[in-house]
Design a protein around this motif. Structure first.
Motif, PDB file in Angstrom:
ATOM      1  N   PHE A 124      -5.576  -8.398   2.962  1.00 19.05           N
ATOM      2  CA  PHE A 124      -4.124  -7.932   2.983  1.00 19.05           C
ATOM      3  C   PHE A 124      -3.538  -7.845   1.433  1.00 19.05           C
ATOM      4  CE2 PHE A 124       0.451  -8.848   2.539  1.00 19.05           C
ATOM      5  CZ  PHE A 124       1.065  -7.925   3.448  1.00 19.05           C
ATOM      6  N   ASP A 125      -3.877  -8.936   0.866  1.00 21.69           N
ATOM      7  CA  ASP A 125      -3.578  -9.042  -0.757  1.00 21.69           C
ATOM      8  C   ASP A 125      -4.131  -7.840  -1.619  1.00 21.69           C
ATOM      9  OD1 ASP A 125      -2.304 -11.210  -0.305  1.00 21.69           O
ATOM     10  OD2 ASP A 125      -3.717 -12.555  -1.106  1.00 21.69           O
ATOM     11  N   GLU A 126      -5.423  -7.380  -1.233  1.00 31.44           N
ATOM     12  CA  GLU A 126      -6.144  -6.113  -1.624  1.00 31.44           C
ATOM     13  C   GLU A 126      -5.375  -4.845  -1.479  1.00 31.44           C
ATOM     14  OE1 GLU A 126     -10.189  -5.909  -1.240  1.00 31.44           O
ATOM     15  OE2 GLU A 126     -10.579  -8.018  -1.380  1.00 31.44           O
ATOM     16  N   ILE A 127      -5.080  -4.750   0.053  1.00 29.31           N
ATOM     17  CA  ILE A 127      -4.190  -3.696   0.417  1.00 29.31           C
ATOM     18  C   ILE A 127      -2.984  -3.423  -0.341  1.00 29.31           C
ATOM     19  CG2 ILE A 127      -2.952  -2.531   2.352  1.00 29.31           C
ATOM     20  CD1 ILE A 127      -4.984  -3.788   4.038  1.00 29.31           C
ATOM     21  N   GLU A 134       4.156  -4.163  -4.125  1.00 30.80           N
ATOM     22  CA  GLU A 134       4.283  -5.664  -3.673  1.00 30.80           C
ATOM     23  C   GLU A 134       5.598  -6.219  -3.507  1.00 30.80           C
ATOM     24  OE1 GLU A 134       2.586  -4.320  -6.119  1.00 30.80           O
ATOM     25  OE2 GLU A 134       0.656  -5.240  -6.628  1.00 30.80           O
ATOM     26  N   GLU A 135       6.468  -5.521  -4.317  1.00 26.05           N
ATOM     27  CA  GLU A 135       7.956  -6.331  -4.138  1.00 26.05           C
ATOM     28  C   GLU A 135       8.746  -5.717  -3.056  1.00 26.05           C
ATOM     29  OE1 GLU A 135      10.675  -4.866  -7.298  1.00 26.05           O
ATOM     30  OE2 GLU A 135       8.997  -3.698  -8.265  1.00 26.05           O
ATOM     31  N   VAL A 150       3.023   6.977   2.055  1.00 30.36           N
ATOM     32  CA  VAL A 150       1.696   7.467   2.005  1.00 30.36           C
ATOM     33  C   VAL A 150       0.809   6.464   1.088  1.00 30.36           C
ATOM     34  CG1 VAL A 150       2.466   9.858   2.614  1.00 30.36           C
ATOM     35  CG2 VAL A 150       2.344   9.072  -0.007  1.00 30.36           C
ATOM     36  N   ARG A 151       1.279   6.014  -0.055  1.00 31.68           N
ATOM     37  CA  ARG A 151       0.401   4.958  -0.702  1.00 31.68           C
ATOM     38  C   ARG A 151      -0.037   4.061  -0.163  1.00 31.68           C
ATOM     39  NH1 ARG A 151       3.571   4.419  -6.648  1.00 31.68           N
ATOM     40  NH2 ARG A 151       1.919   2.885  -6.759  1.00 31.68           N
ATOM     41  N   LEU A 152       0.833   3.188   0.626  1.00 34.43           N
ATOM     42  CA  LEU A 152       0.592   2.267   1.634  1.00 34.43           C
ATOM     43  C   LEU A 152      -0.312   2.476   2.678  1.00 34.43           C
ATOM     44  CD1 LEU A 152       1.022  -0.818   2.208  1.00 34.43           C
ATOM     45  CD2 LEU A 152       2.822  -0.277   3.618  1.00 34.43           C
ATOM     46  N   ALA A 153      -0.103   3.638   3.251  1.00 37.08           N
ATOM     47  CA  ALA A 153      -0.992   4.139   4.392  1.00 37.08           C
ATOM     48  C   ALA A 153      -2.377   4.341   3.912  1.00 37.08           C
ATOM     49  CB  ALA A 153      -0.498   5.471   4.822  1.00 37.08           C
ATOM     50  N   PHE A 154      -2.460   5.090   2.720  1.00 39.19           N
ATOM     51  CA  PHE A 154      -3.710   5.395   2.062  1.00 39.19           C
ATOM     52  C   PHE A 154      -4.629   3.945   1.815  1.00 39.19           C
ATOM     53  CE2 PHE A 154      -6.780   6.000  -1.208  1.00 39.19           C
ATOM     54  CZ  PHE A 154      -7.150   7.348  -1.195  1.00 39.19           C
ATOM     55  N   ALA A 155      -3.683   2.833   1.395  1.00 38.87           N
ATOM     56  CA  ALA A 155      -4.322   1.691   0.738  1.00 38.87           C
ATOM     57  C   ALA A 155      -4.854   0.887   1.997  1.00 38.87           C
ATOM     58  CB  ALA A 155      -3.382   0.990   0.433  1.00 38.87           C
ATOM     59  N   GLN A 157      -6.071   2.358   4.740  1.00 41.89           N
ATOM     60  CA  GLN A 157      -7.266   3.118   5.400  1.00 41.89           C
ATOM     61  C   GLN A 157      -8.495   2.960   4.463  1.00 41.89           C
ATOM     62  OE1 GLN A 157      -7.342   4.955   8.302  1.00 41.89           O
ATOM     63  NE2 GLN A 157      -5.309   5.567   8.724  1.00 41.89           N
ATOM     64  N   VAL A 158      -8.297   3.062   3.336  1.00 48.09           N
ATOM     65  CA  VAL A 158      -9.487   3.019   2.318  1.00 48.09           C
ATOM     66  C   VAL A 158      -9.761   1.493   2.162  1.00 48.09           C
ATOM     67  CG1 VAL A 158      -9.073   5.066   1.341  1.00 48.09           C
ATOM     68  CG2 VAL A 158      -8.158   2.898   0.055  1.00 48.09           C
ATOM     69  N   GLN A 159      -8.859   0.447   2.303  1.00 48.52           N
ATOM     70  CA  GLN A 159      -9.616  -0.855   2.341  1.00 48.52           C
ATOM     71  C   GLN A 159     -10.094  -1.684   3.479  1.00 48.52           C
ATOM     72  OE1 GLN A 159      -9.306  -2.671  -0.528  1.00 48.52           O
ATOM     73  NE2 GLN A 159      -8.638  -1.235  -1.901  1.00 48.52           N
ATOM     74  N   VAL A 160     -10.028  -0.952   4.775  1.00 51.77           N
ATOM     75  CA  VAL A 160     -10.698  -1.460   5.657  1.00 51.77           C
ATOM     76  C   VAL A 160     -12.208  -1.112   6.022  1.00 51.77           C
ATOM     77  CG1 VAL A 160      -8.482  -1.336   6.837  1.00 51.77           C
ATOM     78  CG2 VAL A 160     -10.236   0.695   7.359  1.00 51.77           C
TER      79      VAL A 160
END
Length: 432
Positions: A124-127, A134-135, A150-155, A157-160
């Protein structure tokens, strides 16, 4: 990791809503619809750790193909299989609940991908760090900007750590720093053995990222192979008229020869001319009333040359001919790396300006002078003619990889990278 065999998708197109009911009542005795094949008999495979690009004009079937690979659309015919966990960067953020916070949506989105809560806790922290929001992570998503979503969604998908990653025009999100993070993450996934299927209209990105490229048009696979020739053919289709595009597709490998126009040849040849240094990927766009002939590079003495000296002046020359009237015409040149990355070039005027009108039968000798600031290596030169056609600014003629040049190595050069930026670098000893 991905295998498609004879993949096809057909839609039934009804001209009027009542025809659907009439089709049900007819029980197959009569057809009240016309068939539209969005995809037809497409076969390919993607191996572990391989990045395969898919290019094609709008409506060529790219998105349909990706949806069938992801399992959100069933094929009409053929088979498709994808092994392992699939992460799809298609409509980024479309599955987010706007009433939930960013944190809640991360867990929800990851659950759809098959991750347990414990799995998400570990990354989670990496995502959140990757997304850079973060804030705002505990704020409702409905308060986010579209870029944050879209940045959160991208994060996510690629961190899983997927086994298969499907990307559809999803790298143009966020600012330049975030885009750079996205590219680096894709390279890491590839190194970890993730199979990547990448769709984009950005030719430079496709050339940079992909090991192999597939060209689709009108639902059919036109060509598959090394990125450079496939992307070159795709670019030719994009700028071709409908009739010319049909000819290109029918031929699959277009004939790029041009008629002799009597252009004077350079008599003198420099000792730095290598007759074996000939590009094998030269490609002409379909003509829209203009043509390019006899592209040459000359040194300061007017001699033919293709092995360049760092820091010396050179001239690119070509003959431009017109068989149709043209407006707002400009001529240009672009230097590229062997991988197709554009380095720099110049045009004779700003787009939309240039020569107000050119009559059929006119010819021009185009001369573009440049100082070679390229560092040692092999490069390609494109030349082109742009102008107004059918109310839009487009290529009237373009020759891709017209000339291949080699910048000779020199021991005295201390510049690094592709281009010498004339940087002064020193190191001063200040003590132990």
């Amino acid at each position: 990791m991905i295998r498609a065999i004879g993949l096809s998708k057909c839609y039934q197109i009804y001209e009027e809503p009542r025809h659907r009911l009439m089709q049900m009542l007819a029980r197959g005795r009569k057809r009240y619809y016309r068939e539209f094949w969005a995809l037809r008999d497409v076969s390919f495979s993607v191996a572990k750790g391989e990045t395969v690009g898919i290019v094609g004009r709008n409506g060529s079937g790219k998105s349909t193909l990706l949806q069938m690979i992801c399992g959100t659309l069933n094929p009409t015919a053929g088979e498709v299989s994808a092994n392992g966990r699939i992460a799809a960067l298609l409509e980024l953020g479309s599955g987010f609940n706007p009433e939930f916070s960013g944190r809640e949506n991360v867990y929800l989105n990851a659950a759809v991908l098959g991750l347990s809560r414990e799995d998400v806790d570990q990354c989670f922290d990496e995502i959140v760090a990757f997304s850079g929001i973060e804030e705002f992570i505990d704020q409702p998503v409905k308060t986010y900007s579209s870029g944050m979503v879209v940045r959160l969604a991208f994060a996510v998908q690629v961190q899983v750590k997927p086994d298969v990653l499907v990307v559809d025009e999803a790298l143009a999100v966020g600012d330049e720093a975030f885009q750079r993070k996205c590219y680096l993450r894709l390279q890491e996934l590839k190194a970890d053995g993730v199979a990547v299927l990448f769709v984009s209209h950005d030719a430079g990105t496709v050339l940079q990222l992909c090991d192999r490229v597939i060209l689709l048009d009108a639902g059919k696979k036109i060509m598959e192979g090394e990125p450079k020739p496939v992307v070159a053919l795709y670019q030719k289709l994009v700028y071709a008229t409908r009739a010319a595009a049909n000819e290109i597709i029918a031929a699959a490998r277009p004939d790029d020869t041009l008629p002799d126009t009597g252009v004077p040849q350079v008599v003198a040849v420099s000792p730095d001319f290598d007759p074996e240094l000939v590009p094998q990927t030269t490609l002409d766009y379909a003509s829209r009333g203009a043509a390019i002939h006899a592209v040459e590079v000359q040194d300061e003495l007017g001699r033919l040359v293709n092995q360049l000296q760092h820091g010396a002046m050179y001239t690119v020359r070509f003959r431009a001919t017109f068989d149709s009237a043209a407006q707002s015409v400009i001529f240009g040149m672009m230097a590229k790396t062997a991988a197709g990355v554009e380095i720099g070039g110049a045009v004779t005027d700003t787009p939309g300006s240039g020569l107000a009108r050119i009559e059929p039968g006119e010819r021009f000798d185009v001369v573009i002078r440049f100082r070679c600031l390229l560092n040692p290596g092999v490069y390609f030169l494109n030349v082109g003619i742009m102008g107004a056609a059918d109310g839009e600014l487009t290529y009237l003629a373009r020759k891709v990889d017209a000339v291949m040049v080699r910048v000779k190595p020199e021991r005295a050069i201390r510049a690094t990278g592709l281009v010498d930026l004339d940087v002064t670098a020193t190191a001063e000893r200040v003590g132990a």
